[in-house]
Design a protein around this motif. Sequence first.
Motif, mmCIF file in Angstrom:
data_model
loop_
_atom_site.group_PDB
_atom_site.id
_atom_site.type_symbol
_atom_site.label_atom_id
_atom_site.label_comp_id
_atom_site.label_asym_id
_atom_site.label_seq_id
_atom_site.Cartn_x
_atom_site.Cartn_y
_atom_site.Cartn_z
ATOM 1 N N ALA A 84 -1.280 -34.437 82.739
ATOM 2 C CA ALA A 84 -1.999 -33.930 81.571
ATOM 3 C C ALA A 84 -3.058 -34.921 81.104
ATOM 4 O O ALA A 84 -4.207 -34.553 80.836
ATOM 5 C CB ALA A 84 -1.019 -33.637 80.437
ATOM 6 N N MET A 85 -2.675 -36.196 81.023
ATOM 7 C CA MET A 85 -3.633 -37.205 80.558
ATOM 8 C C MET A 85 -4.707 -37.475 81.602
ATOM 9 O O MET A 85 -5.869 -37.715 81.269
ATOM 10 C CB MET A 85 -2.897 -38.507 80.203
ATOM 11 N N LEU A 86 -4.332 -37.409 82.878
ATOM 12 C CA LEU A 86 -5.324 -37.574 83.942
ATOM 13 C C LEU A 86 -6.359 -36.458 83.869
ATOM 14 O O LEU A 86 -7.569 -36.707 83.957
ATOM 15 C CB LEU A 86 -4.632 -37.560 85.306
ATOM 16 N N ALA A 87 -5.891 -35.224 83.684
ATOM 17 C CA ALA A 87 -6.812 -34.085 83.587
ATOM 18 C C ALA A 87 -7.703 -34.198 82.354
ATOM 19 O O ALA A 87 -8.899 -33.894 82.406
ATOM 20 C CB ALA A 87 -6.023 -32.776 83.548
ATOM 21 N N LEU A 88 -7.115 -34.634 81.244
ATOM 22 C CA LEU A 88 -7.906 -34.777 80.019
ATOM 23 C C LEU A 88 -8.988 -35.841 80.191
ATOM 24 O O LEU A 88 -10.159 -35.609 79.866
ATOM 25 C CB LEU A 88 -6.995 -35.161 78.849
ATOM 26 N N LEU A 89 -8.604 -37.002 80.712
ATOM 27 C CA LEU A 89 -9.542 -38.124 80.822
ATOM 28 C C LEU A 89 -10.638 -37.854 81.848
ATOM 29 O O LEU A 89 -11.824 -38.083 81.576
ATOM 30 C CB LEU A 89 -8.785 -39.407 81.173
ATOM 31 N N THR A 90 -10.273 -37.372 83.022
ATOM 32 C CA THR A 90 -11.301 -37.098 84.028
ATOM 33 C C THR A 90 -12.180 -35.920 83.598
ATOM 34 O O THR A 90 -13.388 -35.920 83.849
ATOM 35 C CB THR A 90 -10.671 -36.796 85.401
ATOM 36 N N GLY A 91 -11.570 -34.958 82.910
ATOM 37 C CA GLY A 91 -12.355 -33.841 82.396
ATOM 38 C C GLY A 91 -13.378 -34.290 81.368
ATOM 39 O O GLY A 91 -14.521 -33.808 81.355
ATOM 40 N N ARG A 92 -12.966 -35.218 80.518
ATOM 41 C CA ARG A 92 -13.897 -35.746 79.526
ATOM 42 C C ARG A 92 -15.027 -36.530 80.193
ATOM 43 O O ARG A 92 -16.191 -36.457 79.768
ATOM 44 C CB ARG A 92 -13.152 -36.658 78.539
ATOM 45 N N ALA A 93 -14.706 -37.279 81.236
ATOM 46 C CA ALA A 93 -15.744 -38.025 81.955
ATOM 47 C C ALA A 93 -16.783 -37.070 82.522
ATOM 48 O O ALA A 93 -17.994 -37.352 82.506
ATOM 49 C CB ALA A 93 -15.115 -38.858 83.069
ATOM 50 N N GLU A 94 -16.332 -35.931 83.016
ATOM 51 C CA GLU A 94 -17.257 -34.937 83.560
ATOM 52 C C GLU A 94 -18.101 -34.302 82.452
ATOM 53 O O GLU A 94 -19.313 -34.127 82.595
ATOM 54 C CB GLU A 94 -16.476 -33.861 84.314
ATOM 55 N N ILE A 95 -17.459 -33.962 81.340
ATOM 56 C CA ILE A 95 -18.171 -33.341 80.224
ATOM 57 C C ILE A 95 -19.207 -34.297 79.637
ATOM 58 O O ILE A 95 -20.324 -33.895 79.301
ATOM 59 C CB ILE A 95 -17.173 -32.901 79.136
ATOM 60 N N PHE A 96 -18.839 -35.571 79.522
ATOM 61 C CA PHE A 96 -19.745 -36.556 78.915
ATOM 62 C C PHE A 96 -20.996 -36.778 79.752
ATOM 63 O O PHE A 96 -21.986 -37.322 79.243
ATOM 64 C CB PHE A 96 -19.032 -37.888 78.724
ATOM 65 N N THR A 97 -20.954 -36.415 81.010
ATOM 66 C CA THR A 97 -22.095 -36.641 81.900
ATOM 67 C C THR A 97 -22.646 -35.317 82.449
ATOM 68 O O THR A 97 -23.280 -35.296 83.496
ATOM 69 C CB THR A 97 -21.665 -37.546 83.075
ATOM 70 N N GLU A 98 -22.380 -34.234 81.739
ATOM 71 C CA GLU A 98 -22.834 -32.912 82.176
ATOM 72 C C GLU A 98 -24.355 -32.817 82.102
ATOM 73 O O GLU A 98 -24.955 -33.063 81.050
ATOM 74 C CB GLU A 98 -22.217 -31.827 81.293
ATOM 75 N N PRO A 99 -25.027 -32.484 83.208
ATOM 76 C CA PRO A 99 -26.488 -32.344 83.186
ATOM 77 C C PRO A 99 -26.922 -31.255 82.204
ATOM 78 O O PRO A 99 -26.235 -30.249 82.023
ATOM 79 C CB PRO A 99 -26.821 -31.933 84.632
ATOM 80 N N GLY A 100 -28.035 -31.473 81.557
ATOM 81 C CA GLY A 100 -28.587 -30.464 80.659
ATOM 82 C C GLY A 100 -28.066 -30.514 79.246
ATOM 83 O O GLY A 100 -28.443 -29.678 78.415
ATOM 84 N N GLN A 101 -27.171 -31.476 78.930
ATOM 85 C CA GLN A 101 -26.696 -31.621 77.564
ATOM 86 C C GLN A 101 -26.690 -33.099 77.199
ATOM 87 O O GLN A 101 -26.748 -33.962 78.077
ATOM 88 C CB GLN A 101 -25.294 -31.031 77.398
ATOM 89 N N PRO A 102 -26.627 -33.439 75.909
ATOM 90 C CA PRO A 102 -26.592 -34.841 75.518
ATOM 91 C C PRO A 102 -25.394 -35.551 76.144
ATOM 92 O O PRO A 102 -24.353 -34.932 76.397
ATOM 93 C CB PRO A 102 -26.463 -34.767 73.989
ATOM 94 N N SER A 103 -25.536 -36.833 76.409
ATOM 95 C CA SER A 103 -24.448 -37.603 77.008
ATOM 96 C C SER A 103 -23.435 -38.025 75.957
ATOM 97 O O SER A 103 -23.741 -38.106 74.770
ATOM 98 C CB SER A 103 -25.010 -38.848 77.704
ATOM 99 N N GLY A 104 -22.219 -38.270 76.415
ATOM 100 C CA GLY A 104 -21.184 -38.745 75.510
ATOM 101 C C GLY A 104 -20.570 -37.631 74.687
ATOM 102 O O GLY A 104 -20.712 -36.452 74.996
ATOM 103 N N CYS A 105 -19.868 -38.036 73.628
ATOM 104 C CA CYS A 105 -19.143 -37.097 72.769
ATOM 105 C C CYS A 105 -19.808 -37.032 71.395
ATOM 106 O O CYS A 105 -20.102 -38.070 70.794
ATOM 107 C CB CYS A 105 -17.694 -37.558 72.627
ATOM 108 N N MET A 106 -20.032 -35.831 70.902
ATOM 109 C CA MET A 106 -20.673 -35.674 69.595
ATOM 110 C C MET A 106 -19.869 -36.358 68.492
ATOM 111 O O MET A 106 -20.444 -36.926 67.559
ATOM 112 C CB MET A 106 -20.852 -34.191 69.272
ATOM 113 N N THR A 107 -18.535 -36.307 68.577
ATOM 114 C CA THR A 107 -17.716 -36.882 67.507
ATOM 115 C C THR A 107 -17.835 -38.397 67.448
ATOM 116 O O THR A 107 -17.481 -39.007 66.449
ATOM 117 C CB THR A 107 -16.230 -36.506 67.664
ATOM 118 N N VAL A 108 -18.339 -39.000 68.532
ATOM 119 C CA VAL A 108 -18.577 -40.452 68.549
ATOM 120 C C VAL A 108 -20.055 -40.728 68.292
ATOM 121 O O VAL A 108 -20.417 -41.487 67.392
ATOM 122 C CB VAL A 108 -18.158 -41.062 69.903
#
Length: 218
Positions: A84-108
């Motif tokens: 669960a934590m592996l999926a969450l963390l790697t998923g976040r890494a992918e989302i934070f670097t998604e082309p076409g959107q701002p990098s990182g997390c909005m909440t940060v």
Amino acid sequence: MPGGRKRGFDDQEALQAAMELFWRRGYEGTSITDLTRTLGINPPSLYAAFGSKRDLFEKALQRYMDDRTAQVEMAMARPTAHEAMLALLTGRAEIFTEPGQPSGCMTVQAGLTSGDPGHEIAGLLSNARERTRRTVLSRLRDAASDGDLPDDADCTVLARFVMATIDGMSIEAASGAPREELISAATLAAHVIPRRTSPIPDPESRTAALDPSCILQR
């Protein structure tokens, strides 16, 4: 006039544009002029549709969190805490670097320029991150109850570690860190979560073991 005059813009498209602007520049770094220029509307139309700048930010933040709920839920549904934590963390890494959107997390990112930690906007962002932390903590506690984590596992500290990793990856992504490196870092961080060493109990077997009729038949 029945139904009132129709707006000349799409509310959801405008909200998406506002979300990305706040995400990139932060609350303090985004002016009303920036918003009206990006959304292509005048100030009266903006206020009529979304209220104040603060109201618009809160709506944009909620949209951001709603967009990411599915990824969190899918990750938490994995059979073990480690997965669960592996999926969450790697998923976040992918989302934070998604082309076409701002990098990182909005909440940060949106709070980096908010100044005083007690600032209302900083509080909204902190509360959003806290909701994620509580979800992670709940999943870890469930794992501990099921015997998926060792007896000495500190779920509170593990949840805090997971969130610190997510926040750190957000800053790294915004600084231009490559996706592959962040995914590798996320995978490494997930090793902190203990892996199950025994087979996952079959729910039906567990129920049968507790059934008095099964006990009498033994």
